[in-house]
Scaffold this motif. Structure first.
Motif, PDB file in Angstrom:
ATOM      1  N   LEU A  98       0.845  -1.188   0.000  1.00 38.23           N
ATOM      2  CA  LEU A  98       0.000   0.000   0.000  1.00 38.23           C
ATOM      3  C   LEU A  98       0.882   1.241   0.000  1.00 38.23           C
ATOM      4  O   LEU A  98       1.721   1.416   0.889  1.00 38.23           O
ATOM      5  CB  LEU A  98      -0.906   0.004   1.233  1.00 38.23           C
ATOM      6  CG  LEU A  98      -1.696   1.288   1.526  1.00 38.23           C
ATOM      7  CD1 LEU A  98      -2.679   1.589   0.404  1.00 38.23           C
ATOM      8  CD2 LEU A  98      -2.422   1.181   2.864  1.00 38.23           C
ATOM      9  N   GLY A  99       0.705   2.099  -1.004  1.00 39.62           N
ATOM     10  CA  GLY A  99       1.472   3.323  -1.084  1.00 39.62           C
ATOM     11  C   GLY A  99       0.633   4.537  -0.743  1.00 39.62           C
ATOM     12  O   GLY A  99      -0.530   4.627  -1.153  1.00 39.62           O
ATOM     13  N   THR A 100       1.213   5.477   0.004  1.00 40.86           N
ATOM     14  CA  THR A 100       0.505   6.707   0.357  1.00 40.86           C
ATOM     15  C   THR A 100       1.498   7.732   0.886  1.00 40.86           C
ATOM     16  O   THR A 100       2.554   7.351   1.421  1.00 40.86           O
ATOM     17  CB  THR A 100      -0.583   6.434   1.416  1.00 40.86           C
ATOM     18  OG1 THR A 100      -1.445   7.559   1.524  1.00 40.86           O
ATOM     19  CG2 THR A 100       0.020   6.115   2.766  1.00 40.86           C
ATOM     20  N   PRO A 101       1.235   9.024   0.743  1.00 39.62           N
ATOM     21  CA  PRO A 101       2.085  10.022   1.392  1.00 39.62           C
ATOM     22  C   PRO A 101       2.048   9.859   2.907  1.00 39.62           C
ATOM     23  O   PRO A 101       1.058   9.379   3.474  1.00 39.62           O
ATOM     24  CB  PRO A 101       1.441  11.350   0.958  1.00 39.62           C
ATOM     25  CG  PRO A 101       0.711  11.031  -0.300  1.00 39.62           C
ATOM     26  CD  PRO A 101       0.201   9.639  -0.108  1.00 39.62           C
ATOM     27  N   ASP A 102       3.146  10.268   3.573  1.00 37.35           N
ATOM     28  CA  ASP A 102       3.200  10.070   5.024  1.00 37.35           C
ATOM     29  C   ASP A 102       2.132  10.868   5.750  1.00 37.35           C
ATOM     30  O   ASP A 102       1.727  10.530   6.857  1.00 37.35           O
ATOM     31  CB  ASP A 102       4.584  10.388   5.573  1.00 37.35           C
ATOM     32  CG  ASP A 102       4.974  11.856   5.428  1.00 37.35           C
ATOM     33  OD1 ASP A 102       4.326  12.572   4.643  1.00 37.35           O
ATOM     34  OD2 ASP A 102       5.940  12.283   6.089  1.00 37.35           O
ATOM     35  N   LEU A 103       1.620  11.935   5.135  1.00 35.88           N
ATOM     36  CA  LEU A 103       0.538  12.713   5.730  1.00 35.88           C
ATOM     37  C   LEU A 103      -0.675  11.834   5.999  1.00 35.88           C
ATOM     38  O   LEU A 103      -1.261  11.864   7.095  1.00 35.88           O
ATOM     39  CB  LEU A 103       0.148  13.858   4.796  1.00 35.88           C
ATOM     40  CG  LEU A 103      -1.080  14.689   5.174  1.00 35.88           C
ATOM     41  CD1 LEU A 103      -0.829  15.435   6.474  1.00 35.88           C
ATOM     42  CD2 LEU A 103      -1.429  15.667   4.062  1.00 35.88           C
ATOM     43  N   VAL A 136       1.770   7.239  -8.117  1.00 40.17           N
ATOM     44  CA  VAL A 136       0.893   6.886  -9.234  1.00 40.17           C
ATOM     45  C   VAL A 136       1.676   6.113 -10.290  1.00 40.17           C
ATOM     46  O   VAL A 136       1.182   5.136 -10.867  1.00 40.17           O
ATOM     47  CB  VAL A 136       0.240   8.150  -9.834  1.00 40.17           C
ATOM     48  CG1 VAL A 136      -0.490   7.818 -11.133  1.00 40.17           C
ATOM     49  CG2 VAL A 136      -0.743   8.746  -8.835  1.00 40.17           C
ATOM     50  N   GLY A 137       2.913   6.524 -10.544  1.00 45.96           N
ATOM     51  CA  GLY A 137       3.750   5.775 -11.472  1.00 45.96           C
ATOM     52  C   GLY A 137       4.035   4.370 -10.975  1.00 45.96           C
ATOM     53  O   GLY A 137       3.992   3.403 -11.745  1.00 45.96           O
ATOM     54  N   LEU A 138       4.306   4.228  -9.687  1.00 42.54           N
ATOM     55  CA  LEU A 138       4.594   2.914  -9.115  1.00 42.54           C
ATOM     56  C   LEU A 138       3.397   1.976  -9.210  1.00 42.54           C
ATOM     57  O   LEU A 138       3.544   0.785  -9.520  1.00 42.54           O
ATOM     58  CB  LEU A 138       5.016   3.067  -7.651  1.00 42.54           C
ATOM     59  CG  LEU A 138       6.377   3.715  -7.384  1.00 42.54           C
ATOM     60  CD1 LEU A 138       6.583   3.938  -5.886  1.00 42.54           C
ATOM     61  CD2 LEU A 138       7.497   2.840  -7.942  1.00 42.54           C
ATOM     62  N   VAL A 139       2.205   2.488  -8.941  1.00 42.98           N
ATOM     63  CA  VAL A 139       1.028   1.619  -8.972  1.00 42.98           C
ATOM     64  C   VAL A 139       0.679   1.234 -10.402  1.00 42.98           C
ATOM     65  O   VAL A 139       0.232   0.106 -10.670  1.00 42.98           O
ATOM     66  CB  VAL A 139      -0.166   2.290  -8.244  1.00 42.98           C
ATOM     67  CG1 VAL A 139      -0.828   3.356  -9.100  1.00 42.98           C
ATOM     68  CG2 VAL A 139      -1.202   1.250  -7.816  1.00 42.98           C
ATOM     69  N   LYS A 140       0.921   2.129 -11.353  1.00 40.49           N
ATOM     70  CA  LYS A 140       0.629   1.801 -12.748  1.00 40.49           C
ATOM     71  C   LYS A 140       1.630   0.797 -13.306  1.00 40.49           C
ATOM     72  O   LYS A 140       1.308   0.028 -14.214  1.00 40.49           O
ATOM     73  CB  LYS A 140       0.593   3.077 -13.585  1.00 40.49           C
ATOM     74  CG  LYS A 140      -0.627   3.943 -13.288  1.00 40.49           C
ATOM     75  CD  LYS A 140      -0.726   5.160 -14.204  1.00 40.49           C
ATOM     76  CE  LYS A 140      -2.025   5.930 -13.938  1.00 40.49           C
ATOM     77  NZ  LYS A 140      -2.161   7.123 -14.810  1.00 40.49           N
ATOM     78  N   ILE A 146      -1.768  -0.967  -4.281  1.00 38.77           N
ATOM     79  CA  ILE A 146      -2.838   0.012  -4.042  1.00 38.77           C
ATOM     80  C   ILE A 146      -2.184   1.313  -3.591  1.00 38.77           C
ATOM     81  O   ILE A 146      -1.210   1.290  -2.833  1.00 38.77           O
ATOM     82  CB  ILE A 146      -3.827  -0.491  -2.970  1.00 38.77           C
ATOM     83  CG1 ILE A 146      -4.518  -1.772  -3.444  1.00 38.77           C
ATOM     84  CG2 ILE A 146      -4.875   0.563  -2.626  1.00 38.77           C
ATOM     85  CD1 ILE A 146      -5.271  -2.497  -2.357  1.00 38.77           C
ATOM     86  N   ALA A 147      -2.726   2.438  -4.046  1.00 35.19           N
ATOM     87  CA  ALA A 147      -2.169   3.726  -3.640  1.00 35.19           C
ATOM     88  C   ALA A 147      -3.296   4.691  -3.300  1.00 35.19           C
ATOM     89  O   ALA A 147      -4.282   4.799  -4.031  1.00 35.19           O
ATOM     90  CB  ALA A 147      -1.296   4.314  -4.744  1.00 35.19           C
ATOM     91  N   LEU A 148      -3.137   5.380  -2.169  1.00 37.03           N
ATOM     92  CA  LEU A 148      -4.031   6.467  -1.786  1.00 37.03           C
ATOM     93  C   LEU A 148      -3.236   7.752  -1.936  1.00 37.03           C
ATOM     94  O   LEU A 148      -2.227   7.952  -1.246  1.00 37.03           O
ATOM     95  CB  LEU A 148      -4.501   6.301  -0.345  1.00 37.03           C
ATOM     96  CG  LEU A 148      -5.335   7.466   0.211  1.00 37.03           C
ATOM     97  CD1 LEU A 148      -6.688   7.546  -0.494  1.00 37.03           C
ATOM     98  CD2 LEU A 148      -5.520   7.345   1.720  1.00 37.03           C
ATOM     99  N   LYS A 263      -5.691   1.157  -7.895  1.00 39.22           N
ATOM    100  CA  LYS A 263      -5.347  -0.266  -7.767  1.00 39.22           C
ATOM    101  C   LYS A 263      -4.607  -0.680  -9.026  1.00 39.22           C
ATOM    102  O   LYS A 263      -5.066  -0.412 -10.136  1.00 39.22           O
ATOM    103  CB  LYS A 263      -6.592  -1.131  -7.577  1.00 39.22           C
ATOM    104  CG  LYS A 263      -6.269  -2.613  -7.344  1.00 39.22           C
ATOM    105  CD  LYS A 263      -7.501  -3.386  -6.877  1.00 39.22           C
ATOM    106  CE  LYS A 263      -8.512  -3.543  -7.993  1.00 39.22           C
ATOM    107  NZ  LYS A 263      -8.012  -4.457  -9.050  1.00 39.22           N
ATOM    108  N   SER A 264      -3.468  -1.313  -8.844  1.00 41.85           N
ATOM    109  CA  SER A 264      -2.670  -1.754  -9.981  1.00 41.85           C
ATOM    110  C   SER A 264      -3.448  -2.769 -10.814  1.00 41.85           C
ATOM    111  O   SER A 264      -4.173  -3.611 -10.264  1.00 41.85           O
ATOM    112  CB  SER A 264      -1.364  -2.383  -9.488  1.00 41.85           C
ATOM    113  OG  SER A 264      -0.676  -2.989 -10.554  1.00 41.85           O
TER     114      SER A 264
END
Length: 310
Positions: A98-103, A136-140, A146-148, A263-264
């Protein structure tokens, strides 16, 4: 005392009407008719014996009693959905990135991931914290399942699951907001938080300077805590030792930003689907966007159970 029973679907409608300010929009989002939503609200007022709404022009707003009911409605819905998930969650196992900014990792996801871990103890979630654009590049590319992320101007695809109100913040004892040019602690160039802050100041013809640039929210907070600068973050990141500032300090209003869930294409495992559905549901439930439907979350999971087991 005469006991009453409140319907879960009615509580969902109440929350949506408050968030949208419109019965028409609630009916559209929940897939019901306007008269059905109106009857639900009328029935809720009859059961509670209280006037819950008042009209402000064409928009509905809550009375004091309505605020009390809303607070409990949110708690009841969360407990209701969590109970059903605990009782009927499928025994799925696997590994999901799961990818997301630390915020969002720090202030938005902990409670949701805690519930998910209890419901799906055999799923391992690996958290990858990075800025929205590279994620977004990583998930694509399939490197993140999954990325938020925060919607940037050039983003395509993704599911809008929440909106976050941007606010000016500084340390609780800071006077940085009085300085001119205004010292700013911002994310790097290319981030929409930064773009909105600078655009607002330029439109208001306020002089500003960059005092801190950080890819991490902790760096922005450190600059604000120390009194070095004013920063712009989502309201969910307002913590102790920081305070929200704005019009009284002569600062321009800031907009809301969309949060996107990606979602990839290759993330088709049962574990990835379960985490995606959980995030989509609970982020929408807590935010200012509609619920994912009029069914309880676990019933939705059961209706889509074939997605997990096929």
């Amino acid at each position: 005392m005469h006991l009453v029973s409140l319907d879960i679907r009615t509580l969902r409608s109440l929350i949506s009407v408050v968030e949208t300010g419109s019965i028409t929009e609630t009916a559209r989002r929940l897939g019901r008719s306007q008269p059905a939503i109106t009857l639900q609200l009328q029935r809720l007022e009859e059961l509670t014996g209280k006037v819950l709404f008042q009209h402000e022009g064409r928009r509905l707003s809550l009375t004091t009693d309505g605020d009390i009911v809303l607070t409990y409605a949110k708690s009841i819905l969360r407990m209701h959905d969590e109970l059903l998930s605990q009782l009927a969650a499928p025994e799925i196992e696997g590994h999901v990135v799961l990818g997301t900014p630390d915020l969002y990792a720090a202030f938005m996801l902990p409670s949701i991931l805690n519930v998910f871990r209890k419901s799906f103890p055999r799923i391992q979630v690996e958290l990858n914290c990075a800025l929205s654009t590279p994620l977004v590049g990583l998930v694509k590319r399939g490197e993140v399942d999954i990325a938020l992320v925060t919607r940037m101007n050039d983003f395509t695809g993704g599911q809008v699951v929440r909106q976050e109100q941007l606010v000016w913040m500084t340390g609780d004892r800071s006077v940085a907001q009085r300085e001119r040019p205004l010292p700013l602690a911002l994310l790097p160039p290319g981030n929409i938080y930064r773009d909105h802050a600078i655009a607002g100041l330029e439109a208001a013809r306020l002089r500003w300077r960059i005092a801190c640039v950080s890819e991490s929210v902790s760096g922005l907070q450190a600059a604000a805590f120390s009194g070095m600068a004013v920063t712009v973050l989502g309201r969910s990141a307002l913590v102790g030792r920081m305070r929200e500032i704005g019009a009284q300090e002569g600062l321009p209003a800031l907009p809301k930003v969309d949060l996107l869930l990606y979602k990839s294409p290759g993330a088709t495992s049962k574990a990835a689907l379960a985490l995606h559905d959980y995030l989509a549901h609970y982020l929408s439930l807590e935010g200012e966007l509609p619920q994912s439907g009029d069914l309880p979350f676990q019933q939705q999971q059961q209706d889509n159970r074939a997605n997990y087991y096929d």
